[in-house]
Design an enzyme around this catalytic site. Structure first.
Site, PDB file in Angstrom:
ATOM      1  CD  GLN A   1      -1.149   0.197   3.723  1.00  0.00           C
ATOM      2  OE1 GLN A   1      -1.608  -0.871   4.123  1.00  0.00           O
ATOM      3  NE2 GLN A   1      -1.434   1.367   4.288  1.00  0.00           N
TER       4      GLN A   1
ATOM      5  CG  HIS B   1      -3.066  -1.965   9.636  1.00  0.00           C
ATOM      6  ND1 HIS B   1      -3.015  -1.254   8.461  1.00  0.00           N
ATOM      7  CD2 HIS B   1      -2.321  -3.103   9.419  1.00  0.00           C
ATOM      8  CE1 HIS B   1      -2.266  -1.905   7.579  1.00  0.00           C
ATOM      9  NE2 HIS B   1      -1.840  -3.030   8.142  1.00  0.00           N
TER      10      HIS B   1
ATOM     11  CB  CYS C   1      -4.726  -0.637   5.566  1.00  0.00           C
ATOM     12  SG  CYS C   1      -5.659   0.341   6.786  1.00  0.00           S
TER      13      CYS C   1
END
Length: 693
Positions: free
Chosen positions: A111, A251, A117
């Protein structure tokens, strides 16, 4: 008042550039800072007995807050599992499972510095589901999610978007490659994958039980999930991660398996989106329950297609006889035609043949059959040999010719009729409705047609390379929440149209103040002073303007309506047309430029409420009159005089002998009641006979 983000960011940049001491955290870390972090973690590892190793990887350059932007949305709390989420309980699960060993994982991606993410987790989950159920390894586009899923904030954060893939599909990476930043949404890509369903493992906003997550992984494939990331996590290079914290997840990752024999009580096998130099070749072993791993775990349900999914994609014309060189159909021309057909979410189409047909008397098909190459899933192809078509020289302006392409494929096991159309004699008026909810462009079209004028209505960019053929162009950009920002290329095309003597109407709540200005904006003679609010109420037509005497109640989209006024310093003929009554501010401006005419509005035409003589149809008559498209009152055929020929023209229109009235004429609503009917013929006869002026 909403902040103009681009202007704000520029101002912040200037401040930070000139006062570097204000910068508390750089975009990327220096090598010395990274070494300091690693040394600190290694010391902490000795003190606390961590069972994982740390080391340098490229992701260490970035600050965690820039790359970890997975935020559970408020609406997540009320979501329930989808109706597909019926789990057949597996009595005995293996003590170890790893989808990498069972052809269930696609390659690790990177990424970079974008906090997308959430998109990588979503696409990874979908890719695995396709690989497991279809045996096809696909490389799908995260960028398309980042740029197109407006429910989230691109590189600045989002959440699992499996619902988006179910509703709108996924596209190939090759069609919308990863840019590592927010970009304009690319919509013209085939859609080779749709989900048939998806579900959270647990309907609550928490970490599901270990057994439930295991079952979802085993039955459906790798699951999207969230975890809390700190410097220890970021520096991981191997072993079993056990530096736990109860902080909120930030995340998005994938859980692709487990191993009960590792760690204290077992661990998950976690797939990240930080490239293969991070962790254990892009993966991590992390203890159950560590750092809220598994939060919001969700799985995809994918059903492979069973037949081709063919649809119209586009056309390509080339002139063969009597052509003017523009490779667009015109009256009297003979052209070769290639029709592109796309195969979206379908099995490969093989042995493809097609027949072209039409029932239109203004069109003759000289070559009607052709073959296609195999059309593989997620791709499009054109016919191998062109069709050949001739259009009549007397085809009416604005007349739409409809075609049917009858396709058979896969040894005649499948067939489908695809329809498309073309307007060979362009002209008159075209409406481009790029507003997300299309609630004003349709009203503009209806008002134009109520005057007996032919109008082409498009929600894409059809004929945008042919603007010079139109007498007037209307562009609807919408109001905040459903608005569209004009691109520089589109602005250049509209500017060129005006330079050629065109007439342009453009409306949009954000286009005058908030959005980036294009080369066409100065042509409107508009000065924008404020981003506005949600306070449009009563709109007052201004004396001396095309709307003099009009008063409308506004009941349309009403968010961040730009405040505008005439910029007579640059366009001396600019005139205020409408003003909001309270609070008082301008919201429409007309301008007679150097050989062109423009009208710019910050409200939507479709939001005006009809009342008495204050109707959208009557206002449209004044707009078209400002553009010089109404002609002399009663001059229906546009020959410059009012006589019995105009009565005959109107009667032929009402009897259906002709499909439209000339765009250079007055139209058919002679008495101004907003309708075209026999009463207008009687009114026109009285006018011709001198009984009324």
């Amino acid at each position: 008042m909403r902040v103009n983000l681009k202007k704000l960011l520029f101002a912040i940049f200037i401040v930070l550039l000139t006062t570097p001491f204000l910068i508390s955290e750089p975009k990327t870390r220096s090598k010395s800072e990274i070494n300091r972090i690693l040394n600190k973690i290694r010391q902490e590892k000795k003190e606390k007995g961590y069972t994982f190793n740390v080391g340098y990887s490229n992701i260490m350059k970035y600050n965690i807050k820039d790359i970890c932007n997975c935020t559970p949305p408020e609406r997540f709390k009320n979501l329930k599992p989808s109706p597909y989420a019926t789990k057949s309980m597996i009595k005995t699960l293996p003590s170890r499972w790893d989808w990498r060993e069972h052809n269930g994982c696609t390659p690790v991606k990177n990424q970079g510095s974008c906090g997308g993410c959430w998109a990588f987790s979503t696409i990874g989950c979908v890719e695995s589901s396709v690989l497991i159920n279809d045996g096809i390894e696909m490389d799908l586009s995260e960028q398309n999610l980042i740029s197109c899923d407006t429910a989230y904030d691109g590189c600045n954060g989002g959440w699992f978007a499996l619902d988006y893939i179910q509703n709108y599909g996924a596209v190939y990476e090759s069609c919308d490659p990863y840019q590592e930043q927010d970009t304009d949404c690319k919509r013209n890509c085939p859609r080779p994958v749709y989900l048939s369903g998806w579900s959270y493992v647990d309907s609550s906003s928490s970490v599901p039980s270990v057994d439930d997550i295991k079952q979802a992984i085993y039955q459906y494939g790798p699951v999207s999930a969230a975890v809390y990331v700190d410097s220890n996590f970021q520096a991981y290079s191997g072993g079993v991660f056990n530096s736990s914290t109860d902080s909120s997840p930030n995340h998005a990752i994938l859980l692709v398996g487990w191993d009960d024999s590792m760690g204290t009580n077992g661990c998950w096998i976690l797939k990240n989106s930080w490239d293969t130099d991070w962790g254990d070749n892009g993966y991590m072993y992390i203890e159950y329950g560590c750092s809220n791993v598994g939060y919001g775990a969700a799985y995809a349900i994918y059903t492979p297609p069973t037949k081709p999914d063919l649809d119209f994609w586009g056309t390509s014309w080339s002139e063969t006889a009597n052509g003017n060189g523009d490779n667009h159909p015109d009256p009297g021309e003979t052209l070769n035609l290639n029709v592109q057909v796309v195969n979206n979410f379908g099995i490969d189409a093989t042995n493809v043949s097609a027949t072209l047909s039409t029932n239109d008397s203004y069109c003759t098909i000289n070559q009607s059959s052709s073959n296609y190459p195999d059309i593989t899933r997620g791709n499009y192809e054109a016919n191998s040999t062109p069709f050949n078509v001739t259009f009549s020289s007397n085809i009416p302006k604005g007349h739409e010719v409809n075609f049917t392409l009858s396709i058979t494929c896969n040894d005649s096991k499948f067939s489908k009729d695809i329809t498309f159309s073309v307007i060979p004699n362009l002209g008159g008026i075209i409406v481009y409705d790029w507003d997300g909810n299309h609630n004003s462009g349709t009203a503009i079209r209806d008002a134009i047609e109520s005057l007996g004028k032919e109008c082409i209505y498009e929600t894409d960019k059809s004929y945008f390379d042919q603007l010079s053929k139109f007498d007037a162009v209307f562009v609807c950009l919408g109001v905040y929440g459903n608005n569209y920002a004009l691109t520089p290329d589109e602005g250049d095309a509209l500017k060129a149209y005006l330079d050629g003597g065109g007439n342009l109407y453009m409306e949009g709540g954000d286009t005058w103040y908030y959005d980036t200005q294009t080369s066409v904006h100065p042509y409107f003679g508009i000065s924008a002073s404020d981003d506005g609010a949600s306070d449009l109420g009563t709109l007052l037509g201004q004396n001396g303007s095309l709307a003099e005497g009009f008063t409308f109640t506004y009941n349309g989209d009403n968010s961040y309506i730009d405040h505008i006024s005439p910029d007579t310093s640059n366009q001396p003929n600019a005139v205020l047309v409408f003003q909001n009554q309270s609070p008082a501010y301008g919201c429409m401006v007309s301008n007679k430029g150097n050989g062109y005419n423009t009208i710019g509005s910050s409200f939507e035409f479709g939001g005006l409420e009809d009342s008495g003589e204050n109707t959208k149809s009557n206002l449209m008559k004044e707009i078209l009159n400002f553009f010089g498209l109404m002609g002399i009152e009663g001059d229906v055929n546009g020959d410059g005089s009012v006589n019995i020929d105009d009565v005959i023209e109107l009667a032929n229109y009402l009897n259906g002998n002709i499909s439209s009235l000339p765009t250079n004429g007055y139209g058919g609503d002679i008495n101004g009641d907003g309708e075209v009917n026999s009463i207008d013929i009687a009114y026109l006869l009285n006018k011709v006979n001198g009984n009324i002026q």
